[in-house]
Design an enzyme around this catalytic site. Sequence first.
Site, short mmCIF file in Angstrom:
data_model
loop_
_atom_site.label_atom_id
_atom_site.label_comp_id
_atom_site.label_asym_id
_atom_site.label_seq_id
_atom_site.Cartn_x
_atom_site.Cartn_y
_atom_site.Cartn_z
CD1 TRP A 43 -4.52 2.10 3.53
CD2 TRP A 43 -5.34 3.17 1.77
NE1 TRP A 43 -3.48 2.31 2.65
CE2 TRP A 43 -3.95 2.96 1.54
CE3 TRP A 43 -6.06 3.84 0.78
CZ2 TRP A 43 -3.29 3.38 0.39
CZ3 TRP A 43 -5.40 4.26 -0.37
CH2 TRP A 43 -4.04 4.02 -0.56
CG ASP A 44 -4.03 -2.34 3.66
OD1 ASP A 44 -3.98 -1.15 3.98
OD2 ASP A 44 -3.02 -3.06 3.60
CD GLU A 100 2.63 4.11 4.57
OE1 GLU A 100 3.44 3.18 4.46
OE2 GLU A 100 1.55 4.01 5.16
CE LYS A 127 5.82 1.60 2.13
NZ LYS A 127 5.36 1.74 3.52
CD GLN A 128 1.73 2.97 -0.39
OE1 GLN A 128 2.52 2.95 0.55
NE2 GLN A 128 0.52 2.47 -0.33
O1 IFM Z 1 -1.93 0.42 4.39
C1 IFM Z 1 -0.65 0.05 4.00
C2 IFM Z 1 0.10 1.30 3.58
O2 IFM Z 1 -0.52 1.93 2.49
C3 IFM Z 1 1.52 0.95 3.21
N1 IFM Z 1 2.16 0.32 4.33
C4 IFM Z 1 1.49 -0.90 4.77
C5 IFM Z 1 0.06 -0.64 5.13
C6 IFM Z 1 -0.62 -1.97 5.50
O3 IFM Z 1 -0.65 -2.82 4.41
#
Ligand code: IFM
Length: 771
Positions: A349-350, A492, A605-606
Amino acid sequence: MIYNLGKGKDENFILAEDYFNKDNFRKYESIMCLGNGYLGLRNTNEEDYVSQVRGLYISGCFNRFHETEVTELPNCPDVIGMKIWLNEKEFDLTQFTILNYERTLNIRSGLATRIVEIKSKSQERFILKFKKFVSMDNLHLICQKVEILPLDDDVDFKLCTGIDGQVTNSSVQHFSEGDKRLFNDKIMQSCFKTTESKIDFVLNSSVKFNTEDYFSQIQMDRRKIFMNFKKKIKKGDTLIFEKFSTIHTSRDKENENLLLEDFKKKSKEELNEIIKYDFEELFLKSEDCFLKNIWNKSDIKIKSINSFDQFAVRFSIYHLHIMTPAHDSRMSIAAKGLSGEGYKGHVFWDTEIFCLPYFIYEHPEIARKLLEYRFNSLISARKKASSGGYLGAQYPWESAWIDDGEVTPVWGAADIITGKSTKIWSGFIEIHVTSDVVYAIEQYFKIARDLDFMKRYGYEIIFETALFWTSRLEYNENLDLYEINDVMGPDEYKEHVNNNAFTNQMAYYNMSLALKYFYKLKSNDEDTFKILENSINISSIAEKIEKIINKIYLQRPNKNLIIPQDDTYLNLKSIDLTPFKNQKHVGEIFKFYNLKQVNEIQVSKQADIMMMLYLLEDEFDYETIKANYDYYEPRTLHDSSLSLSTHCILAKKMNHMELAYELFHKSIKIDLGENMQSSNDGIHAASIGGIWRATILGFCGIKNIDEILEIDPRLPNEWDMIEFNLVFRGNSMNLLITKNTIAIVLYENKEVKIKIKDEIYTVNDEMKFKY
Ligand code: IFM
């Protein structure tokens, strides 16, 4: 790392390293990577070193080594390696005294240089200059130039270089060897075939000297074809040689219908033409493409007390282009671009959420290509949905070739407690990518106004993905609501959760959009409606959506305005996260807790909720965004490169300008910072896209509201001015923003509606505003 070497036209365009340190090789190989979207070349030294990782990747040419592994981008045979001997002593900087050293990448022109002055143990000094570039003009071409000057005495020079098929992906060999031969004593050709996908690769290489007086001899070895050259160089004379290499594959559109023998011949003849030019002539052609296609269109000029900001924004533009396969819509941007083996060249999705905004606003034709990739890979999305027992189209969490389906690896690193490989659940349960793609399509459509795209590709994706969600939602009798259970949201660190707010809200968005277009097409575009009705029966999809759309479980703010990240997050235990915040390396928490334990802690994580609040900001009021920022940011470790730039934009929204600037810097430093290991396996595409996004959509406050372009800038204290171009609904324009003014100049004198501080203006040619 040095950013301020450039002068004149190269000011703030040069990245440099001023001392030799083999521990930093992998970082520089990635951040100084060369490429053109067709190929990516890690910027390794010509001579060999143990800690160096050579890498040459061709977009879209995936291969699966074994059924126990997932498909990945093969590391192609190397063409840039060279063994050089000076008086029988092999050139290797660890074996000479280094008197001077400078290595640069010019991101304006794509030229990499290295100049070294060295002294041998017998006190002879030499100057060696290396240059290389990957052509933007001819996507298949890599050029190198080497100059050698003995300062103290004549020298016996020897060179061995060619095409080296002994490289691997961390020991995995993706190729079987084909023919190799030397044509007319000047063109080396070597052929390889990927073991499973059966893609033919043809590499050609030729070396040219500035003198006729040298000795040369062919050398063949397993997977290798090399030429050996010998020559005496007189003291004070400079020997110059240039090497030109090309790479072509049977996946290239122009070779698709050719027999291998024919495209071998064609590529050899092409190199024969190329070598009629010299390095500098070919470089000018490539530089011209860099200027025309990139910098003249989409440079950003920033006046900041910190020139690093200017460089960093350009660094992101450079990488966005060299990693994007703008030439072929059967491919897309990999999470590490074409700069390393990380994430195996897979697409996440990046691309849609982090990289695409740049292309939508700056190069809409490339944005369209990237979205066409998702249309072309509907075959994978349908396969994934039906294999899970669902309807419609569900995009794989990780994608590769258009019909590969889900390619996320199943097993990851060992658990520190059990010692067993941990299962990577994202391929099974991280399902939000499907609606992220749809979100990006709608953004593209609103900003580029490309109705043709929607008719050919966009509507079909929106309806098919909405259909998937109708079948994925589960009815909960007790609540009389439809839920999405057992998922992983963007965070994640939380596996197998129910009703992740982001996932549910984006699914709702996806379905609502399908419904909106269903009614729009029905009443305004009978032809398109009929086509879609016949091909995918959109009436029945709309009917399914209507039955459930108002009963979708959406997480709502509690009395403190906090939106639960999922059904359980707010009930998990809280721990002191100070030791894990602001760490040099990501994932430090796993040195103390395993994933199961992390799942039981309020730690993210994010950006997760924050991502939802950013993407769908109009759905939430300021107080809610602020309350959630204050709640979730302290619980977020930013252990993903996707996190900081999103937080930066939200911090600006809340007028925390110091914080926003600090987050901006932290996100720049993911690739450009002091951590010399962070980019070893490749640059971070999402973070790189995020830098542009934070600059233009964040600090400059660019946003589209239907047919209106909103501009709501708030520049960091450190910036006086920013200037950039945009394309909005087909209108190209230049914007110059200072601390209190906005000047707009339209390039085409079409009319654009602009919103600044609740006022709407119509701009026809140029206008200046105070804000
Ligand atoms: O898409 C990301 C994910 O959100 C977090 N782990 C790494 C992936 C690739 O950059």
